[in-house]
Design a protein around this motif. Structure first.
Motif, PDB file in Angstrom:
ATOM      1  N   SER A 125     -10.303  -3.108   4.167  1.00 22.60           N
ATOM      2  CA  SER A 125      -8.846  -2.957   4.194  1.00 22.60           C
ATOM      3  C   SER A 125      -8.155  -4.225   4.696  1.00 22.60           C
ATOM      4  O   SER A 125      -7.044  -4.523   4.258  1.00 22.60           O
ATOM      5  CB  SER A 125      -8.434  -1.748   5.049  1.00 22.60           C
ATOM      6  N   TYR A 181       1.962   0.065  11.427  1.00 22.45           N
ATOM      7  CA  TYR A 181       0.983   1.161  11.406  1.00 22.45           C
ATOM      8  C   TYR A 181      -0.115   1.056  12.469  1.00 22.45           C
ATOM      9  O   TYR A 181      -0.955   1.948  12.560  1.00 22.45           O
ATOM     10  CB  TYR A 181       0.319   1.240  10.026  1.00 22.45           C
ATOM     11  N   ARG A 209       3.608  10.364  13.351  1.00 20.40           N
ATOM     12  CA  ARG A 209       4.533  10.429  12.244  1.00 20.40           C
ATOM     13  C   ARG A 209       3.964  11.370  11.194  1.00 20.40           C
ATOM     14  O   ARG A 209       2.776  11.314  10.879  1.00 20.40           O
ATOM     15  CB  ARG A 209       4.730   9.035  11.639  1.00 20.40           C
ATOM     16  N   VAL A 227      -5.207   7.774  15.083  1.00 24.43           N
ATOM     17  CA  VAL A 227      -6.124   8.460  14.166  1.00 24.43           C
ATOM     18  C   VAL A 227      -7.570   8.196  14.561  1.00 24.43           C
ATOM     19  O   VAL A 227      -8.409   9.112  14.568  1.00 24.43           O
ATOM     20  CB  VAL A 227      -5.854   7.992  12.723  1.00 24.43           C
ATOM     21  N   TYR A 249      -3.975  11.942  10.895  1.00 22.02           N
ATOM     22  CA  TYR A 249      -5.297  12.526  11.113  1.00 22.02           C
ATOM     23  C   TYR A 249      -5.454  13.827  10.332  1.00 22.02           C
ATOM     24  O   TYR A 249      -6.546  14.159   9.853  1.00 22.02           O
ATOM     25  CB  TYR A 249      -5.540  12.752  12.599  1.00 22.02           C
ATOM     26  N   TYR A 289      -3.841   4.117   5.906  1.00 19.71           N
ATOM     27  CA  TYR A 289      -2.476   3.612   6.107  1.00 19.71           C
ATOM     28  C   TYR A 289      -2.101   2.518   5.109  1.00 19.71           C
ATOM     29  O   TYR A 289      -0.916   2.338   4.817  1.00 19.71           O
ATOM     30  CB  TYR A 289      -2.283   3.162   7.560  1.00 19.71           C
ATOM     31  N   ARG A 337      -7.973  -6.397   1.719  1.00 18.67           N
ATOM     32  CA  ARG A 337      -6.999  -5.843   0.766  1.00 18.67           C
ATOM     33  C   ARG A 337      -5.579  -6.102   1.235  1.00 18.67           C
ATOM     34  O   ARG A 337      -4.723  -6.518   0.457  1.00 18.67           O
ATOM     35  CB  ARG A 337      -7.212  -4.347   0.603  1.00 18.67           C
ATOM     36  N   GLU A 338      -5.305  -5.906   2.512  1.00 22.41           N
ATOM     37  CA  GLU A 338      -3.942  -6.094   3.030  1.00 22.41           C
ATOM     38  C   GLU A 338      -3.530  -7.562   2.973  1.00 22.41           C
ATOM     39  O   GLU A 338      -2.377  -7.879   2.673  1.00 22.41           O
ATOM     40  CB  GLU A 338      -3.814  -5.556   4.454  1.00 22.41           C
ATOM     41  N   GLU A 372      -0.432   4.064  14.897  1.00 24.92           N
ATOM     42  CA  GLU A 372      -0.924   5.274  14.214  1.00 24.92           C
ATOM     43  C   GLU A 372      -2.403   5.156  13.892  1.00 24.92           C
ATOM     44  O   GLU A 372      -3.156   6.130  14.002  1.00 24.92           O
ATOM     45  CB  GLU A 372      -0.146   5.488  12.911  1.00 24.92           C
ATOM     46  N   MET A 373      -2.817   3.971  13.463  1.00 25.47           N
ATOM     47  CA  MET A 373      -4.230   3.780  13.147  1.00 25.47           C
ATOM     48  C   MET A 373      -5.088   3.994  14.392  1.00 25.47           C
ATOM     49  O   MET A 373      -6.149   4.634  14.325  1.00 25.47           O
ATOM     50  CB  MET A 373      -4.453   2.369  12.577  1.00 25.47           C
ATOM     51  N   TYR A 394      -5.292  -7.756  11.078  1.00 25.27           N
ATOM     52  CA  TYR A 394      -4.425  -7.355   9.970  1.00 25.27           C
ATOM     53  C   TYR A 394      -3.171  -8.235   9.925  1.00 25.27           C
ATOM     54  O   TYR A 394      -2.775  -8.799  10.940  1.00 25.27           O
ATOM     55  CB  TYR A 394      -3.999  -5.886  10.127  1.00 25.27           C
ATOM     56  N   TYR A 396     -11.238  -0.906  19.234  1.00 25.44           N
ATOM     57  CA  TYR A 396     -10.619  -0.807  17.911  1.00 25.44           C
ATOM     58  C   TYR A 396      -9.223  -1.424  17.912  1.00 25.44           C
ATOM     59  O   TYR A 396      -8.838  -2.131  16.966  1.00 25.44           O
ATOM     60  CB  TYR A 396     -10.561   0.656  17.459  1.00 25.44           C
ATOM     61  N   ASP A 424     -14.631   0.120   6.633  1.00 24.94           N
ATOM     62  CA  ASP A 424     -13.244   0.367   6.233  1.00 24.94           C
ATOM     63  C   ASP A 424     -12.337  -0.754   6.719  1.00 24.94           C
ATOM     64  O   ASP A 424     -11.445  -1.212   6.010  1.00 24.94           O
ATOM     65  CB  ASP A 424     -12.765   1.707   6.821  1.00 24.94           C
ATOM     66  N   ALA A 483     -10.356  10.954  15.711  1.00 18.44           N
ATOM     67  CA  ALA A 483     -11.662  11.064  15.057  1.00 18.44           C
ATOM     68  C   ALA A 483     -12.796  10.948  16.080  1.00 18.44           C
ATOM     69  O   ALA A 483     -13.791  11.686  16.014  1.00 18.44           O
ATOM     70  CB  ALA A 483     -11.799   9.983  13.979  1.00 18.44           C
ATOM     71  N   PRO A 540      -8.992   4.557   8.896  1.00 18.44           N
ATOM     72  CA  PRO A 540      -7.581   4.286   9.198  1.00 18.44           C
ATOM     73  C   PRO A 540      -6.989   3.171   8.345  1.00 18.44           C
ATOM     74  O   PRO A 540      -5.830   3.249   7.937  1.00 18.44           O
ATOM     75  CB  PRO A 540      -7.604   3.878  10.678  1.00 18.44           C
ATOM     76  N   PHE A 598       2.016  -5.388   8.844  1.00 23.70           N
ATOM     77  CA  PHE A 598       1.255  -4.142   8.690  1.00 23.70           C
ATOM     78  C   PHE A 598       0.819  -3.610  10.040  1.00 23.70           C
ATOM     79  O   PHE A 598       0.906  -2.417  10.327  1.00 23.70           O
ATOM     80  CB  PHE A 598       0.042  -4.404   7.795  1.00 23.70           C
ATOM     81  N   ASP A 610     -18.374   4.456   9.903  1.00 24.48           N
ATOM     82  CA  ASP A 610     -17.391   4.608   8.822  1.00 24.48           C
ATOM     83  C   ASP A 610     -16.241   3.615   8.994  1.00 24.48           C
ATOM     84  O   ASP A 610     -15.693   3.101   8.019  1.00 24.48           O
ATOM     85  CB  ASP A 610     -16.805   6.035   8.833  1.00 24.48           C
ATOM     86  N   THR A 611     -15.861   3.360  10.236  1.00 25.49           N
ATOM     87  CA  THR A 611     -14.655   2.576  10.500  1.00 25.49           C
ATOM     88  C   THR A 611     -14.855   1.083  10.261  1.00 25.49           C
ATOM     89  O   THR A 611     -13.954   0.411   9.743  1.00 25.49           O
ATOM     90  CB  THR A 611     -14.183   2.802  11.957  1.00 25.49           C
TER      91      THR A 611
END
Lengths: 244, 126
Positions: free
Chosen positions: A68, A30, B84, A37, B33, B55, A71-72, A33-34, A22, A15, A64, A41, B51, A26, A60-61
């Motif tokens: 995303s 992030y 964060r 997360v 999360y 974000y 979109r970004e 953090e992504m 991206y 991942y 997404d 999960a 994610p 961005f 799911d990922t």
């Protein structure tokens, strides 16, 4: 490391590598953090439902990520255009910078924009007179002008030629350097600049420019002008040189 | 980049992702999360934020002034300091309130048209 931890670690590594698609800003802000997360999960899913749970996280990922990313990038291009509206050079410079960092970004921009719109961006790059980015503008032009009606292509090329001249005039003068010397310096620095002049008026464009310089009465540029004329002579202008 | 939005209603209607994130944070500060888990719980698992969507929404909500990164940290012994945490701003809370009111009005309309089974409004009973 037990098999479950190994599965999670492997998934997170994969991942993390996918986050590279991206936009850079961005991802820097992030990305960690992504990944965190996603790791959380995966751990929870594996603990609660075993391997099917981990596969469900991936199912799911992946959609997404695809949605995303698009979109970004759309937001990125839109935000950069806003910058351009507020600062004439910002968008052109930023676009060139992004393309210079990673040419694959170019394919993303082209695929999301009609060719004409992309050409307007290229034209803006040239008209902004940024001497550091002529290669980008030329490369984009070559690719985008394919299939464009000839009359329109000529008009755009003429515009690029004028822009190139303005670039030359806007270059910082070194010592007693004249316009001819500056053009010469540009051509030596980037041979594609010469192609730009030659493409608009094959064989004659650069020669006309040189003749205009001669008419301005700058005797110190004779050698430079002769050298430039020799370059033009590659297009069978040898007789004109000899006549001078 | 922060926008200066004065009228909460100018942001309506909210996307489902944004509204659910606001709902999750209405219960207190959360890390990423934690927000994902709350949203899944709020929707009985029907809305699962990935994610990228999470974000991307957080980025734009911060730019719009709806949420902010929290300065407070939980006990490091209980949590990873790299996480964060986010919290609602005053504007974010007001926007969540007006969106909830908008949705409540829609529910009332649906009730009056008997679209909500088992939840008819008293005026239409009998």
């Amino acid at each position: 490391m037990d098999p479950a931890q190994c599965c999670v670690a492997c998934s997170v590594r994969i991942y993390r590598s996918m986050l590279a698609v991206y936009p850079a800003a961005f991802r820097w802000k992030y990305g960690s953090e992504m990944a965190q997360v996603f790791q959380d999960a995966c751990r929870d899913a594996l603990w609660q439902r075993g391997l099917p749970g981990l596969l469900a996280v991936w199912s799911d990922t992946l959609p997404d990520l695809i949605v995303s990313v698009y979109r970004e990038w759309s937001f990125f291009v839109r935000e950069e255009r806003i910058l351009m509206a507020n600062n004439d050079n910002a968008f052109g410079e930023r676009l060139a910078q992004v393309l210079g960092e990673d040419p694959t970004y170019y394919s993303l921009l082209v695929s999301s924009e009609p060719s004409r719109r992309m050409w307007e961006l290229v034209e803006s790059l040239a008209l902004e007179g940024d001497p550091d980015q002529p290669e980008t503008a030329l490369a984009l032009f070559e690719e985008l002008s394919e299939g464009v009606p000839e009359e329109q292509r000529e008009r755009w090329l003429a515009g690029l030629k004028d822009a190139a001249k303005r670039m030359a005039r806007s270059l910082p003068v070194e010592g007693d350097e004249t316009l001819a010397n500056r053009i010469m310096r540009m051509v030596y620095a980037d041979p594609e600049i010469y192609e730009l002049f030659a493409a608009v008026e094959p064989g004659n464009g650069l020669l006309e420019l040189i003749e205009n310089l001669a008419l301005e009465g700058n005797a110190e540029d004779i050698e430079t002008m002769l050298h430039l004329m020799r370059l033009c002579a590659l297009e069978s202008q040898q007789n004109q040189i000899e006549s001078v | 980049m922060h926008s200066h939005i004065c009228d909460p209603e100018s942001l309506l209607p909210l996307t489902p992702a944004v509204f659910h994130i606001l709902l999750a944070l209405a219960g207190g500060e959360r890390h990423g999360y934690g927000i994902m888990q709350d949203v899944a719980e709020q929707t009985d698992g029907k809305l699962r934020l990935g994610p990228g969507t999470l974000y991307g929404s957080i980025k734009r909500m911060i730019a719009d002034g709806l949420i902010e990164e929290s300065d407070t940290r939980p006990d490091p012994a209980l949590d990873d300091e790299r996480r964060r945490y986010y919290r609602l701003t005053g504007l974010g809370r007001r926007v969540a309130e007006v969106e909830a009111e908008r949705l409540a009005r829609l529910v009332h309309v649906a009730q009056s048209k008997r679209l909500l089974k088992g939840m008819e409004s008293p005026a239409h009973k009998g």
